[in-house]
Design an enzyme around this catalytic site. Structure first.
Site, PDB file in Angstrom:
ATOM      1  N   ARG A  99      48.643  54.881  49.371  1.00 36.79           N
ATOM      2  CA  ARG A  99      48.838  53.454  49.065  1.00 36.79           C
ATOM      3  C   ARG A  99      49.238  52.768  50.360  1.00 36.79           C
ATOM      4  O   ARG A  99      50.272  53.116  50.946  1.00 36.79           O
ATOM      5  CB  ARG A  99      49.913  53.263  47.994  1.00 36.79           C
ATOM      6  CG  ARG A  99      50.376  51.825  47.884  1.00 36.79           C
ATOM      7  CD  ARG A  99      51.149  51.539  46.635  1.00 36.79           C
ATOM      8  NE  ARG A  99      50.272  51.541  45.488  1.00 36.79           N
ATOM      9  CZ  ARG A  99      50.620  51.096  44.268  1.00 36.79           C
ATOM     10  NH1 ARG A  99      51.844  50.630  44.062  1.00 36.79           N
ATOM     11  NH2 ARG A  99      49.764  51.125  43.274  1.00 36.79           N
ATOM     12  N   HIS A 126      41.895  48.303  44.446  1.00 38.25           N
ATOM     13  CA  HIS A 126      42.780  49.190  43.657  1.00 38.25           C
ATOM     14  C   HIS A 126      41.877  49.969  42.690  1.00 38.25           C
ATOM     15  O   HIS A 126      41.910  49.788  41.481  1.00 38.25           O
ATOM     16  CB  HIS A 126      43.822  48.362  42.919  1.00 38.25           C
ATOM     17  CG  HIS A 126      44.993  49.157  42.399  1.00 38.25           C
ATOM     18  ND1 HIS A 126      45.107  50.527  42.550  1.00 38.25           N
ATOM     19  CD2 HIS A 126      46.113  48.767  41.730  1.00 38.25           C
ATOM     20  CE1 HIS A 126      46.242  50.930  42.002  1.00 38.25           C
ATOM     21  NE2 HIS A 126      46.866  49.886  41.497  1.00 38.25           N
ATOM     22  N   GLN A 129      43.172  51.894  39.537  1.00 41.54           N
ATOM     23  CA  GLN A 129      43.523  50.991  38.447  1.00 41.54           C
ATOM     24  C   GLN A 129      42.284  50.609  37.643  1.00 41.54           C
ATOM     25  O   GLN A 129      42.283  50.667  36.410  1.00 41.54           O
ATOM     26  CB  GLN A 129      44.191  49.732  39.029  1.00 41.54           C
ATOM     27  CG  GLN A 129      44.578  48.720  37.982  1.00 41.54           C
ATOM     28  CD  GLN A 129      45.694  49.233  37.089  1.00 41.54           C
ATOM     29  OE1 GLN A 129      46.714  49.703  37.580  1.00 41.54           O
ATOM     30  NE2 GLN A 129      45.520  49.159  35.781  1.00 41.54           N
ATOM     31  N   ASP A 217      47.148  39.479  36.928  1.00 41.69           N
ATOM     32  CA  ASP A 217      47.991  40.286  37.816  1.00 41.69           C
ATOM     33  C   ASP A 217      49.008  39.325  38.438  1.00 41.69           C
ATOM     34  O   ASP A 217      48.856  38.095  38.307  1.00 41.69           O
ATOM     35  CB  ASP A 217      47.100  40.936  38.897  1.00 41.69           C
ATOM     36  CG  ASP A 217      47.867  41.847  39.856  1.00 41.69           C
ATOM     37  OD1 ASP A 217      49.022  42.216  39.552  1.00 41.69           O
ATOM     38  OD2 ASP A 217      47.303  42.185  40.927  1.00 41.69           O
ATOM     39  N   CYS A 257      47.597  45.083  35.073  1.00 42.62           N
ATOM     40  CA  CYS A 257      47.807  46.367  35.747  1.00 42.62           C
ATOM     41  C   CYS A 257      49.278  46.776  35.762  1.00 42.62           C
ATOM     42  O   CYS A 257      49.585  47.962  35.861  1.00 42.62           O
ATOM     43  CB  CYS A 257      47.269  46.300  37.169  1.00 42.62           C
ATOM     44  SG  CYS A 257      47.959  44.938  38.123  1.00 42.62           S
ATOM     45  N   ARG A 285      45.985  55.510  33.186  1.00 42.46           N
ATOM     46  CA  ARG A 285      46.059  55.844  34.612  1.00 42.46           C
ATOM     47  C   ARG A 285      46.095  57.362  34.775  1.00 42.46           C
ATOM     48  O   ARG A 285      45.461  57.926  35.668  1.00 42.46           O
ATOM     49  CB  ARG A 285      47.311  55.218  35.254  1.00 42.46           C
ATOM     50  CG  ARG A 285      47.347  53.692  35.306  1.00 42.46           C
ATOM     51  CD  ARG A 285      46.273  53.118  36.196  1.00 42.46           C
ATOM     52  NE  ARG A 285      46.333  53.634  37.542  1.00 42.46           N
ATOM     53  CZ  ARG A 285      47.109  53.162  38.530  1.00 42.46           C
ATOM     54  NH1 ARG A 285      47.873  52.116  38.310  1.00 42.46           N
ATOM     55  NH2 ARG A 285      47.105  53.704  39.738  1.00 42.46           N
TER      56      ARG A 285
HETATM   57  N1  NVA Z   1      48.011  43.007  43.303  1.00 41.80           N
HETATM   58  C1  NVA Z   1      49.200  43.818  43.155  1.00 41.80           C
HETATM   59  C2  NVA Z   1      48.902  45.013  42.331  1.00 41.80           C
HETATM   60  C3  NVA Z   1      50.076  45.924  42.060  1.00 41.80           C
HETATM   61  C4  NVA Z   1      49.716  47.125  41.224  1.00 41.80           C
HETATM   62  C5  NVA Z   1      49.726  44.200  44.529  1.00 41.80           C
HETATM   63  O1  NVA Z   1      48.915  44.505  45.405  1.00 41.80           O
HETATM   64  O2  NVA Z   1      50.933  44.164  44.730  1.00 41.80           O
HETATM   65  N1   CP Z   2      49.489  49.257  38.448  1.00 40.07           N
HETATM   66  C1   CP Z   2      50.077  49.927  39.461  1.00 40.07           C
HETATM   67  O1   CP Z   2      49.434  50.358  40.404  1.00 40.07           O
HETATM   68  O2   CP Z   2      51.417  50.116  39.311  1.00 40.07           O
HETATM   69  P1   CP Z   2      52.395  50.666  40.426  1.00 40.07           P
HETATM   70  O3   CP Z   2      52.444  49.627  41.526  1.00 40.07           O
HETATM   71  O4   CP Z   2      53.727  50.816  39.731  1.00 40.07           O
HETATM   72  O5   CP Z   2      51.869  51.967  40.939  1.00 40.07           O
END
Ligand code: NVA
Ligand code: CP
Length: 298
Positions: A99, A126, A129, A217, A257, A285
């Site tokens: 990540r 993502h 997801q 989101d 998500c 997931r």
């Molecule tokens: N768009 C959000 C998704 C988190 C799962 C982010 O990137 O923070």
């Molecule tokens: N939806 C998602 O990726 O959640 P987290 O940021 O908690 O991993």
């Protein structure tokens, strides 16, 4: 031969995506059948940003498949060059899940490591997801063709992956954002080049009209915290509430998500309504990522 990666959604062909959905359903139905599939395999999990769902579901998925995971938290490439780090990890572990802030970090890990690299969220995509999202939609409706997915909010990583994954599976993906927050034009073009039907609009009600699923989101993603107050004002007309849900199909589901900011991008009452499928989505997931690991690490 280069290891298969999931750098973005497009690293899975449409055929592979369909196979993955079948496998995810099998894994969900009979998890015990797969309990030794990754026996003796280790994976590196790297996180530059916080995570609940992604980290825990990858750790659990790997353990439940008989493998083990080691997790490292911190910026990648700060202490040593990415190309050195990648060539350490691939000596110890059979896959890398990362990540990251920048998509280029995923690309670099994939370029330098000899083991599969999985994008667990970047600024652009993502994909893990989106796999759980389409599994959830398939469970509810049994098909994708002829169904509309409305994504209302920020044209971000989650929106991009939905266009590429749900769009390629045959859903009409309608994305409604404020002016200036539209999805990346190159990714919209990429999705369309793969046959996806994508509408980009600034009208939330138009996107939601007749939708089988309404998705949102957070308005400020991780790393955009400084813009959160300004975005609250700009995105206010894009809140998913019961008035917006009324434009969708009568049997429409609500997806997010997570994590969510309740009463910002979505009301608490929509989150708690009978239309909400958010916890099925979160559960998936685990199953979708097991299927992904089985396909990439076989
Ligand atoms: N768009 C959000 C998704 C988190 C799962 C982010 O990137 O923070
Ligand atoms: N939806 C998602 O990726 O959640 P987290 O940021 O908690 O991993």
């Amino acid at each position: 031969m280069a290891a298969p990666d999931l750098r973005s959604d497009l690293d899975l062909t449409l055929d592979e995506l369909q196979q993955l959905l079948q496998l995810a359903a099998d894994v969900k139905r009979a998890p015990g059948r797969f309990s030794t599939a990754l026996q003796g395999q280790a994976l590196s999990l790297l996180f530059e940003k916080p995570s609940l769902r992604t980290r825990l579901t990858f750790e659990l998925a790997i353990q439940q498949l008989g493998g083990y995971a080691v997790t490292s938290i911190g910026m990648i490439g700060d202490r040593e060059p990415l190309k050195d780090m990648a060539r350490n990890l691939d000596r110890w572990t059979q896959g890398i899940v990362a990540r990251v802030f920048a998509q280029s970090t995923i690309e670099g890990l994939a370029e330098w490591s000899r083991v599969p690299v999985i994008n667990a969220l970047s600024d652009l995509y993502h994909p893990c997801q989106a796999l759980a999202d389409v599994q959830t939609i398939q469970e509810r409706f049994g098909r994708f063709e002829g169904l509309k997915l409305a994504y209302v909010g920020d044209g971000n990583n989650v929106a991009h992956s939905l266009m590429l994954t749900a769009g390629r599976l045959g859903m009409h993906v309608a994305v409604a954002t404020p002016t200036g927050y539209e999805p990346n034009a190159a990714i919209v073009a990429q999705a369309r080049a793969h046959g996806a039907a994508i509408t980009v609009t600034n009208a939330a009600a138009e996107a939601a009209k007749g939708a089988a699923a309404v998705y949102t989101d957070v308005w400020a993603s991780m790393g955009q915290e400084a813009e959160a107050e300004e975005r609250k004002r700009i995105f206010a007309p894009y809140q998913v509430n019961s008035a917006l849900m009324a434009h969708a199909a009568p049997d429409a589901i609500f997806l997010h998500c997570l994590p969510a900011k309740r009463d910002q991008e979505v009301t608490d009452s929509v989150m708690e309504s009978s239309q909400s499928a958010i916890f099925d989505q979160a559960e998936n997931r685990l199953h979708a990522q097991k299927a992904l690991l089985l396909m990439l690490l076989k």
